[in-house]
Design a protein around this motif. Structure first.
Motif, short mmCIF file in Angstrom:
data_model
loop_
_atom_site.label_atom_id
_atom_site.label_comp_id
_atom_site.label_asym_id
_atom_site.label_seq_id
_atom_site.Cartn_x
_atom_site.Cartn_y
_atom_site.Cartn_z
N VAL A 1 -1.73 -12.46 5.68
CA VAL A 1 -1.03 -11.21 5.94
C VAL A 1 -2.07 -10.12 6.20
CG1 VAL A 1 0.55 -9.46 5.03
CG2 VAL A 1 0.92 -11.88 4.49
N PHE A 2 -1.91 -9.42 7.31
CA PHE A 2 -2.80 -8.34 7.71
C PHE A 2 -2.02 -7.03 7.74
CE2 PHE A 2 -3.95 -12.32 9.73
CZ PHE A 2 -5.30 -12.43 9.45
N GLU A 3 -2.76 -5.92 7.78
CA GLU A 3 -2.13 -4.62 7.97
C GLU A 3 -2.75 -3.94 9.18
OE1 GLU A 3 -1.10 -0.40 5.70
OE2 GLU A 3 -2.26 -1.95 4.67
N GLY A 4 -1.90 -3.45 10.07
CA GLY A 4 -2.36 -2.77 11.27
C GLY A 4 -1.55 -1.53 11.55
N GLY A 5 -1.63 -1.05 12.77
CA GLY A 5 -0.95 0.17 13.12
C GLY A 5 0.55 0.10 13.02
N ASP A 6 1.12 -1.11 13.13
CA ASP A 6 2.57 -1.28 13.04
C ASP A 6 2.99 -1.88 11.71
OD1 ASP A 6 3.00 -0.27 15.63
OD2 ASP A 6 2.58 -2.23 16.52
N GLY A 7 2.12 -1.80 10.70
CA GLY A 7 2.46 -2.33 9.38
C GLY A 7 1.93 -3.74 9.18
N LYS A 8 2.66 -4.54 8.41
CA LYS A 8 2.23 -5.89 8.07
C LYS A 8 2.35 -6.82 9.28
CE LYS A 8 1.58 -4.83 3.74
NZ LYS A 8 0.21 -4.76 3.14
N ALA A 9 1.43 -7.78 9.36
CA ALA A 9 1.43 -8.73 10.46
C ALA A 9 0.87 -10.06 9.97
CB ALA A 9 0.59 -8.21 11.62
N THR A 10 1.33 -11.15 10.57
CA THR A 10 0.80 -12.47 10.30
C THR A 10 -0.25 -12.81 11.37
OG1 THR A 10 2.42 -13.61 11.68
CG2 THR A 10 3.03 -13.16 9.37
N LEU A 11 -0.96 -13.90 11.15
CA LEU A 11 -1.92 -14.34 12.16
C LEU A 11 -1.21 -14.64 13.47
CD1 LEU A 11 -4.87 -15.00 12.80
CD2 LEU A 11 -4.47 -17.32 11.92
N LEU A 12 -0.02 -15.21 13.39
CA LEU A 12 0.75 -15.49 14.59
C LEU A 12 1.10 -14.18 15.32
CD1 LEU A 12 2.02 -17.85 16.18
CD2 LEU A 12 4.12 -17.47 14.87
N ASP A 13 1.37 -13.12 14.58
CA ASP A 13 1.68 -11.83 15.19
C ASP A 13 0.51 -11.30 16.01
OD1 ASP A 13 4.26 -11.69 14.10
OD2 ASP A 13 3.53 -10.72 12.27
N LEU A 14 -0.72 -11.60 15.57
CA LEU A 14 -1.90 -11.08 16.26
C LEU A 14 -2.02 -11.65 17.68
CD1 LEU A 14 -2.52 -10.11 13.39
CD2 LEU A 14 -4.90 -10.78 13.74
N PHE A 15 -1.36 -12.77 17.96
CA PHE A 15 -1.37 -13.35 19.30
C PHE A 15 -0.58 -12.48 20.29
CE2 PHE A 15 -2.70 -17.03 16.98
CZ PHE A 15 -3.31 -17.89 17.88
N TYR B 1 -6.70 -0.78 5.40
CA TYR B 1 -6.41 -0.11 6.67
C TYR B 1 -6.58 1.40 6.61
CZ TYR B 1 -4.41 0.66 11.25
OH TYR B 1 -4.23 1.02 12.55
N PRO B 2 -6.24 2.08 5.51
CA PRO B 2 -6.47 3.53 5.46
C PRO B 2 -7.94 3.92 5.62
CG PRO B 2 -4.88 2.92 3.78
CD PRO B 2 -5.44 1.63 4.34
N ARG B 3 -8.87 3.02 5.30
CA ARG B 3 -10.29 3.31 5.54
C ARG B 3 -10.66 3.03 7.00
NH1 ARG B 3 -14.03 4.11 1.47
NH2 ARG B 3 -13.23 3.97 -0.65
N ILE B 4 -10.02 2.03 7.59
CA ILE B 4 -10.33 1.68 8.97
C ILE B 4 -9.86 2.75 9.94
CG2 ILE B 4 -9.72 0.06 10.82
CD1 ILE B 4 -9.66 -2.16 8.71
N LEU B 5 -8.66 3.29 9.68
CA LEU B 5 -8.01 4.18 10.64
C LEU B 5 -8.84 5.39 11.03
CD1 LEU B 5 -5.42 4.22 12.24
CD2 LEU B 5 -4.35 5.53 10.41
N PRO B 6 -9.41 6.17 10.08
CA PRO B 6 -10.20 7.33 10.50
C PRO B 6 -11.46 6.95 11.25
CG PRO B 6 -10.32 7.04 8.12
CD PRO B 6 -9.27 6.12 8.61
N PHE B 7 -12.07 5.81 10.89
CA PHE B 7 -13.27 5.39 11.61
C PHE B 7 -12.93 4.95 13.02
CE2 PHE B 7 -16.46 2.11 12.70
CZ PHE B 7 -17.58 2.92 12.73
N LYS B 8 -11.81 4.26 13.17
CA LYS B 8 -11.35 3.84 14.50
C LYS B 8 -11.11 5.07 15.38
CE LYS B 8 -7.63 1.28 16.81
NZ LYS B 8 -6.35 0.57 16.63
N ALA B 9 -10.50 6.10 14.80
CA ALA B 9 -10.27 7.33 15.56
C ALA B 9 -11.59 8.01 15.92
CB ALA B 9 -9.39 8.28 14.74
#
Length: 213
Positions: free
Chosen positions: A50-64, A116-124
């Motif tokens: 289970v991952f977290e991204g801009g649209d919330g939770k995602a599976t590895l299959l979702d990343l495709f 993800y809250p740490r990733i988001l400002p650095f990505k921006a």
């Protein structure tokens, strides 16, 4: 650092032709290596990561994102850091427009252990728009050997992992770390790491805004 030897044009041409022969041999060897890489066996991924991204939770299959291949950049960003690895950042800076991968049925995403809250400002801060996910607090990075133990502490490694989708099954086909990332960044160089390799998009290569994605 000394300057190269200065010679007449004819001498330069002879030296260039000699080097060109070696360059062509290296290209043929690289093509053969890519073909051998495509013949590697695969292992089915049985864990429900289970991952977290801009649209919330995602599976590895979702990343495709519905495509049949996925290239994951293991971006070094530990949970306690405020910024990502400079070397990994330089690598992402070199990634071209993702349309050229997507037109070939291949998605690309960065994954880090940082929440993800740490990733988001650095990505921006970096101005990146490509997909980036947090694997925190899961074992994805450890299982893919992007995080290893050293002196009892987790140590991240920059790397790339390639996956293939067969229906709802996800297959891990390849991973590379460290110097294995040298010279990578273009769509073709990333596709050379995948099980299906370079596939011409429908209608041929186009400007990135002309693909029907």
């Amino acid at each position: 650092m000394s300057l190269p030897e200065i010679v007449p044009r004819a001498d330069w041409r002879a030296a260039r032709e000699a080097l060109l022969a070696k360059e062509k041999a290296a290209t043929r060897a690289r093509d053969a290596l890519s073909a051998e890489r495509r013949r590697l066996p695969a292992v089915e991924v049985g864990t429900e990561y289970v991952f977290e991204g801009g649209d919330g939770k995602a599976t590895l299959l979702d990343l495709f994102e519905g495509r049949d291949q996925l290239v994951v950049h293991h971006f070094m960003f530990a949970p306690e850091w405020d910024a990502g690895c400079p070397g990994c950042s330089a690598f992402l800076d070199q990634i071209g427009h993702l349309a050229h991968l997507r037109a070939r049925g291949t998605s690309f995403a960065a994954v880090s252990r940082a929440p993800y809250p740490r990733i988001l400002p650095f990505k921006a801060r970096m101005g990146w728009t490509l997909p980036w996910y947090s694997s925190y607090p899961g074992d994805f990075d450890r299982d893919l050997e992007a995080t290893v133990e050293r002196d009892g502490q987790p140590l991240d490694r920059a790397g790339l992992s390639c996956f293939l989708r067969e229906g709802d099954r996800v297959l891990h086909t390849y991973s590379a770390f460290g110097r294995g990332l040298d010279g990578l960044g273009s769509a073709d160089s990333l596709l050379d790491l995948t099980a299906l390799g370079r596939r011409d998009p429908r209608g041929g290569v186009r400007h990135h805004d002309e693909y029907d994605l």
